[in-house]
Scaffold this motif. Structure first.
Motif, short mmCIF file in Angstrom:
data_model
loop_
_atom_site.label_atom_id
_atom_site.label_comp_id
_atom_site.label_asym_id
_atom_site.label_seq_id
_atom_site.Cartn_x
_atom_site.Cartn_y
_atom_site.Cartn_z
N VAL A 150 39.00 -100.98 41.67
CA VAL A 150 39.94 -101.39 42.72
C VAL A 150 41.21 -100.56 42.61
O VAL A 150 41.76 -100.11 43.62
CB VAL A 150 40.24 -102.90 42.63
CG1 VAL A 150 41.30 -103.31 43.64
CG2 VAL A 150 38.97 -103.71 42.82
N ILE A 151 41.69 -100.33 41.38
CA ILE A 151 42.89 -99.52 41.17
C ILE A 151 42.67 -98.10 41.72
O ILE A 151 43.55 -97.54 42.39
CB ILE A 151 43.27 -99.48 39.67
CG1 ILE A 151 43.71 -100.87 39.20
CG2 ILE A 151 44.33 -98.42 39.38
CD1 ILE A 151 44.95 -101.43 39.88
N THR A 152 41.52 -97.51 41.46
CA THR A 152 41.21 -96.17 41.96
C THR A 152 41.25 -96.14 43.49
O THR A 152 41.79 -95.22 44.08
CB THR A 152 39.84 -95.71 41.44
OG1 THR A 152 39.90 -95.66 40.01
CG2 THR A 152 39.46 -94.34 41.98
N GLU A 153 40.67 -97.17 44.12
CA GLU A 153 40.69 -97.24 45.58
C GLU A 153 42.12 -97.36 46.10
O GLU A 153 42.48 -96.73 47.11
CB GLU A 153 39.84 -98.41 46.07
CG GLU A 153 38.35 -98.21 45.83
CD GLU A 153 37.53 -99.45 46.17
OE1 GLU A 153 37.93 -100.21 47.08
OE2 GLU A 153 36.49 -99.64 45.53
N CYS A 154 42.96 -98.14 45.42
CA CYS A 154 44.37 -98.27 45.81
C CYS A 154 45.08 -96.93 45.69
O CYS A 154 45.85 -96.53 46.58
CB CYS A 154 45.08 -99.32 44.95
SG CYS A 154 44.60 -101.02 45.28
N ARG A 155 44.85 -96.22 44.60
CA ARG A 155 45.48 -94.91 44.40
C ARG A 155 45.11 -93.96 45.53
O ARG A 155 45.96 -93.22 46.04
CB ARG A 155 45.04 -94.30 43.07
CG ARG A 155 45.63 -94.94 41.85
CD ARG A 155 45.05 -94.27 40.61
NE ARG A 155 45.44 -94.95 39.40
CZ ARG A 155 44.77 -94.87 38.26
NH1 ARG A 155 43.66 -94.14 38.17
NH2 ARG A 155 45.18 -95.50 37.18
#
Length: 192
Positions: free
Chosen positions: A153-158
Motif C-alpha cells: 500500500v505504501i508503494t502504491e501511495c508513493r
C-alpha cells in the motif's frame, strides 16, 4: 501434550522458514491470553493471525534493510498540535471507512491511498493531507521497500504522490480531531 513437546514437533514438521511464523503466532497467543487474564479483553483469532504475519513480514524486511531507516528528517509543517486552516485554493483530504481486521497503520495507509485516489479523480491540485500516523508518513518518505501488505500500500501511495501536487504532513492526534469530525460529516452525506 506439553507445550515444549508440541513446539519441538512443529519445528520438526515444518521447514526453517516457517519457524518464525510459529514463534510469532505463539507470541500472539500469549498476548491474547494476557489480554483476557489482565485486561478482560477478548482478541479476534483472525486479527492474531493477520498481525502475526504482518509483524513477521515487517521484521524480515527490517533485517534485510537493517542499515536503512524509515525515519526521515521532519519536514516544515510536521507535528502540528492544533488544526490549521489550509492555504487559499488548497483542500485538506478526507478518507473513508472499511470493514476488516488489520493493523492501525495499515488501515491508515489504505485510507491515505483512497484519499490520493479521490484527489486524482477530482483533478485537484495543491492539496494538503494531514495524518496522525507517523509510521505511514515515515514509510512514505523513506526509500525502503517493505515486502508486506502494508508495504504494498505504501508503494502504491508513493507512486500516486509522484503524479500529484500534494503536501503530506504528520500532525499530532489532537490536531487531527477536526479531520476525524470532517470524515463523519462527509460520510453522513454532507460535504465540507
Amino acid at each position: 501434550m506439553e507445550f515444549d513437546s508440541w513446539l519441538d514437533r512443529m519445528f520438526h514438521m515444518n521447514n526453517k522458514e516457517d519457524h518464525g511464523e510459529i514463534v510469532s503466532l505463539c507470541w500472539s497467543i500469549w498476548q491474547a491470553r494476557n489480554n483476557i487474564v489482565w485486561n478482560q479483553k477478548k482478541s479476534d483469532v483472525n486479527f492474531a493471525v493477520y498481525s502475526t504475519r504482518e509483524y513477521l513480514a515487517e521484521w524480515k524486511s527490517a533485517q534485510v534493510f537493517s542499515t536503512k531507516t524509515l525515519y526521515q528528517d521532519i519536514e516544515n509543517g510536521d507535528g502540528a498540535t492544533s488544526w490549521v486552516k489550509p492555504e487559499k485554493d488548497k483542500v485538506k483530504g478526507a478518507s473513508k471507512l472499511f470493514d476488516g481486521v488489520i493493523r492501525p497503520e495499515h488501515a491508515e495507509a489504505i485510507a491515505l491511498k483512497e484519499a490520493l485516489s479521490w484527489v486524482k479523480e477530482k483533478g485537484w491540485r495543491r492539496v494538503v493531507i494531514n495524518s496522525d500516523c507517523l509510521a505511514v508518513i515515515q514509510a512514505i518518505r523513506s526509500n525502503v521497500i517493505l515486502s508486506s501488505p502494508f508495504g504494498q500500500v505504501i508503494t502504491e501511495c508513493r507512486m500516486m504522490l509522484r503524479d500529484l501536487n500534494i503536501k503530506l504532513f504528520f500532525v499530532k492526534r489532537s490536531a487531527n480531531m477536526a479531520a476525524h469530525y470532517e470524515r463523519v460529516v462527509f460520510f453522513s452525506g454532507s460535504s465540507f
